[in-house]
Design a protein around this motif. Structure first.
Motif, PDB file in Angstrom:
ATOM      1  N   LEU A 151       0.880  -1.172   0.000  1.00 53.60           N
ATOM      2  CA  LEU A 151       0.000   0.000   0.000  1.00 53.60           C
ATOM      3  C   LEU A 151       0.916   1.220   0.000  1.00 53.60           C
ATOM      4  O   LEU A 151       1.375   1.670   1.050  1.00 53.60           O
ATOM      5  N   ILE A 152       1.215   1.711  -1.196  1.00 48.54           N
ATOM      6  CA  ILE A 152       2.146   2.828  -1.326  1.00 48.54           C
ATOM      7  C   ILE A 152       1.377   4.152  -1.308  1.00 48.54           C
ATOM      8  O   ILE A 152       0.376   4.305  -2.002  1.00 48.54           O
ATOM      9  N   GLY A 153       1.865   5.083  -0.502  1.00 46.66           N
ATOM     10  CA  GLY A 153       1.233   6.409  -0.443  1.00 46.66           C
ATOM     11  C   GLY A 153       1.081   6.883   0.990  1.00 46.66           C
ATOM     12  O   GLY A 153       1.545   6.237   1.934  1.00 46.66           O
ATOM     13  N   ASP A 154       0.434   8.015   1.139  1.00 51.63           N
ATOM     14  CA  ASP A 154       0.214   8.640   2.443  1.00 51.63           C
ATOM     15  C   ASP A 154      -0.836   7.834   3.203  1.00 51.63           C
ATOM     16  O   ASP A 154      -1.998   7.774   2.803  1.00 51.63           O
ATOM     17  N   ILE A 155      -0.440   7.227   4.290  1.00 58.73           N
ATOM     18  CA  ILE A 155      -1.336   6.359   5.066  1.00 58.73           C
ATOM     19  C   ILE A 155      -2.582   7.104   5.549  1.00 58.73           C
ATOM     20  O   ILE A 155      -3.643   6.500   5.751  1.00 58.73           O
ATOM     21  N   GLU A 156      -2.473   8.427   5.687  1.00 56.76           N
ATOM     22  CA  GLU A 156      -3.638   9.202   6.135  1.00 56.76           C
ATOM     23  C   GLU A 156      -4.690   9.339   5.034  1.00 56.76           C
ATOM     24  O   GLU A 156      -5.827   9.719   5.304  1.00 56.76           O
ATOM     25  N   GLN A 157      -4.288   9.015   3.800  1.00 59.17           N
ATOM     26  CA  GLN A 157      -5.223   9.108   2.662  1.00 59.17           C
ATOM     27  C   GLN A 157      -5.652   7.734   2.141  1.00 59.17           C
ATOM     28  O   GLN A 157      -6.603   7.627   1.385  1.00 59.17           O
ATOM     29  N   LEU A 158      -4.932   6.687   2.509  1.00 57.09           N
ATOM     30  CA  LEU A 158      -5.197   5.350   1.970  1.00 57.09           C
ATOM     31  C   LEU A 158      -6.267   4.618   2.767  1.00 57.09           C
ATOM     32  O   LEU A 158      -6.430   4.845   3.968  1.00 57.09           O
ATOM     33  N   GLU A 159      -6.953   3.710   2.088  1.00 54.04           N
ATOM     34  CA  GLU A 159      -7.897   2.832   2.785  1.00 54.04           C
ATOM     35  C   GLU A 159      -7.094   1.710   3.442  1.00 54.04           C
ATOM     36  O   GLU A 159      -6.234   1.098   2.806  1.00 54.04           O
ATOM     37  N   LEU A 160      -7.359   1.449   4.702  1.00 60.52           N
ATOM     38  CA  LEU A 160      -6.620   0.413   5.413  1.00 60.52           C
ATOM     39  C   LEU A 160      -7.214  -0.961   5.137  1.00 60.52           C
ATOM     40  O   LEU A 160      -8.419  -1.086   4.910  1.00 60.52           O
ATOM     41  N   PRO A 161      -6.384  -2.010   5.173  1.00 55.18           N
ATOM     42  CA  PRO A 161      -6.938  -3.369   5.084  1.00 55.18           C
ATOM     43  C   PRO A 161      -7.850  -3.599   6.293  1.00 55.18           C
ATOM     44  O   PRO A 161      -7.707  -2.939   7.320  1.00 55.18           O
ATOM     45  N   SER A 162      -8.768  -4.543   6.198  1.00 59.98           N
ATOM     46  CA  SER A 162      -9.679  -4.799   7.320  1.00 59.98           C
ATOM     47  C   SER A 162      -9.347  -6.131   7.990  1.00 59.98           C
ATOM     48  O   SER A 162      -8.566  -6.932   7.467  1.00 59.98           O
ATOM     49  N   GLU A 163      -9.952  -6.349   9.146  1.00 61.59           N
ATOM     50  CA  GLU A 163      -9.784  -7.600   9.897  1.00 61.59           C
ATOM     51  C   GLU A 163      -8.316  -7.940  10.166  1.00 61.59           C
ATOM     52  O   GLU A 163      -7.879  -9.086   9.999  1.00 61.59           O
ATOM     53  N   LEU A 164      -7.567  -6.946  10.607  1.00 60.16           N
ATOM     54  CA  LEU A 164      -6.138  -7.147  10.890  1.00 60.16           C
ATOM     55  C   LEU A 164      -5.935  -7.710  12.296  1.00 60.16           C
ATOM     56  O   LEU A 164      -6.695  -7.412  13.218  1.00 60.16           O
ATOM     57  N   ASP A 165      -4.869  -8.509  12.449  1.00 55.06           N
ATOM     58  CA  ASP A 165      -4.507  -9.035  13.771  1.00 55.06           C
ATOM     59  C   ASP A 165      -3.503  -8.135  14.478  1.00 55.06           C
ATOM     60  O   ASP A 165      -3.402  -8.153  15.696  1.00 55.06           O
ATOM     61  N   ALA A 166      -2.727  -7.402  13.691  1.00 54.86           N
ATOM     62  CA  ALA A 166      -1.729  -6.515  14.291  1.00 54.86           C
ATOM     63  C   ALA A 166      -1.367  -5.400  13.324  1.00 54.86           C
ATOM     64  O   ALA A 166      -1.302  -5.607  12.105  1.00 54.86           O
ATOM     65  N   VAL A 167      -1.143  -4.216  13.874  1.00 55.69           N
ATOM     66  CA  VAL A 167      -0.570  -3.090  13.126  1.00 55.69           C
ATOM     67  C   VAL A 167       0.712  -2.710  13.854  1.00 55.69           C
ATOM     68  O   VAL A 167       0.711  -2.567  15.085  1.00 55.69           O
ATOM     69  N   ILE A 168       1.808  -2.580  13.101  1.00 57.64           N
ATOM     70  CA  ILE A 168       3.092  -2.212  13.698  1.00 57.64           C
ATOM     71  C   ILE A 168       3.683  -1.021  12.944  1.00 57.64           C
ATOM     72  O   ILE A 168       3.356  -0.796  11.771  1.00 57.64           O
ATOM     73  N   SER A 169       4.531  -0.281  13.610  1.00 57.27           N
ATOM     74  CA  SER A 169       5.149   0.884  12.969  1.00 57.27           C
ATOM     75  C   SER A 169       6.316   1.365  13.809  1.00 57.27           C
ATOM     76  O   SER A 169       6.207   1.459  15.033  1.00 57.27           O
ATOM     77  N   SER A 170       7.444   1.646  13.167  1.00 53.15           N
ATOM     78  CA  SER A 170       8.598   2.157  13.905  1.00 53.15           C
ATOM     79  C   SER A 170       9.066   3.484  13.318  1.00 53.15           C
ATOM     80  O   SER A 170       9.333   3.583  12.119  1.00 53.15           O
ATOM     81  N   SER A 171       9.133   4.499  14.161  1.00 54.67           N
ATOM     82  CA  SER A 171       9.664   5.824  13.785  1.00 54.67           C
ATOM     83  C   SER A 171       8.968   6.419  12.565  1.00 54.67           C
ATOM     84  O   SER A 171       9.617   6.963  11.676  1.00 54.67           O
TER      85      SER A 171
END
Length: 249
Positions: free
Chosen positions: A93-113
């Motif tokens: 999912l390339i692009g600005d995460i604030e504008q993109l549609e997120l996948p659904s039914e996720l088990d985990a979201v991770i993010s570093s820095s």
């Protein structure tokens, strides 16, 4: 301060190769976040989504311990895929995460820095909450108010960071229970103020300085003023990571 995402993408793309070499603190932060994820999260997931995967510091560590069927990776620019040629089952999912549609039914979201770049973090937290299954996890690192404080003091440039208390409040307001939250301060030391700027440029961090144009005079002033952050170890630069593990209620 408003964030120009196009400029952020441009600066990080430009720093793509040098980032791997120079982003020592970001690498340490990913490693520390990974330890906290191991301590507080289950080992097996169906689907995992990483926001701002960059050169894969967190991703590659994550794969050494956790098992999952599907991995969604996000970043601002497409060239990051060069760092992930060995991984199968990636959905990009390339692009600005604030504008993109997120996948659904996720088990985990991770993010570093990465989440410090958001213009409306609470809105994103709400969307992440909606994208997660009940009792699923969000684990991330971001930066606190003293991050790159030396640069902010001398130039007035920098992001607006949340304190850990405000971050905790925003997470709870958006339906998360706090499992773990911890902050620390890390210092890098340089032999010369010029090397501080070189480090920031090599790690893409100068994307905050949209309106800042260096002149010969302002550079000399900066080098002169930076003497106040010099001690026996060298010229100091502060990083202020905050580590967070939360669960969807």
């Amino acid at each position: 301060m408003s964030v120009d995402k196009a400029l952020v993408a441009q600066r990080f793309a430009k720093a793509g190769q040098s980032y791997v070499e120079h982003a020592v603190v970001q690498k340490q932060i990913s490693a520390q976040l990974f330890e906290y994820l191991k301590a507080y999260c289950p080992k097996t997931f169906d689907s995992v989504f990483e926001i701002g995967c960059g050169s894969g510091n967190l991703t590659h560590l994550f794969r050494t311990h956790f098992q999952f069927d599907q991995l969604f990776l996000n970043d601002l620019y497409e060239d990051v895929d060069q760092h992930f040629s060995t991984i199968k089952n990636i959905a990009w999912l390339i692009g600005d995460i604030e504008q993109l549609e997120l996948p659904s039914e996720l088990d985990a979201v991770i993010s570093s820095s990465a989440l410090q770049w958001m213009t409306d973090l609470p809105a994103l937290l709400k969307r992440i909450h909606n994208a997660l299954k009940p009792k699923s996890y969000l684990g991330f690192s971001t930066f606190g108010e003293n991050n790159l404080i030396e640069i902010k003091k001398l130039t007035g440039q920098g992001l607006n960071y949340y304190s850990s208390e405000i971050l905790k409040q925003k997470l709870e307001e958006n339906g998360f229970e706090i499992v773990f939250i911890q902050e620390e301060q890390k210092h890098l030391y340089f032999d010369d103020p010029k090397l501080v700027l070189h480090h920031l440029k090599a790690t893409g961090v100068t994307a905050t300085a949209k309106s800042h144009r260096w002149t010969k005079q302002s550079l000399q002033q900066f080098y002169s003023d930076y003497q106040q952050f010099n001690d026996e170890q060298g010229f100091r630069l502060t990083y202020h990571p905050i580590y967070v593990i939360v669960r969807k209620k």
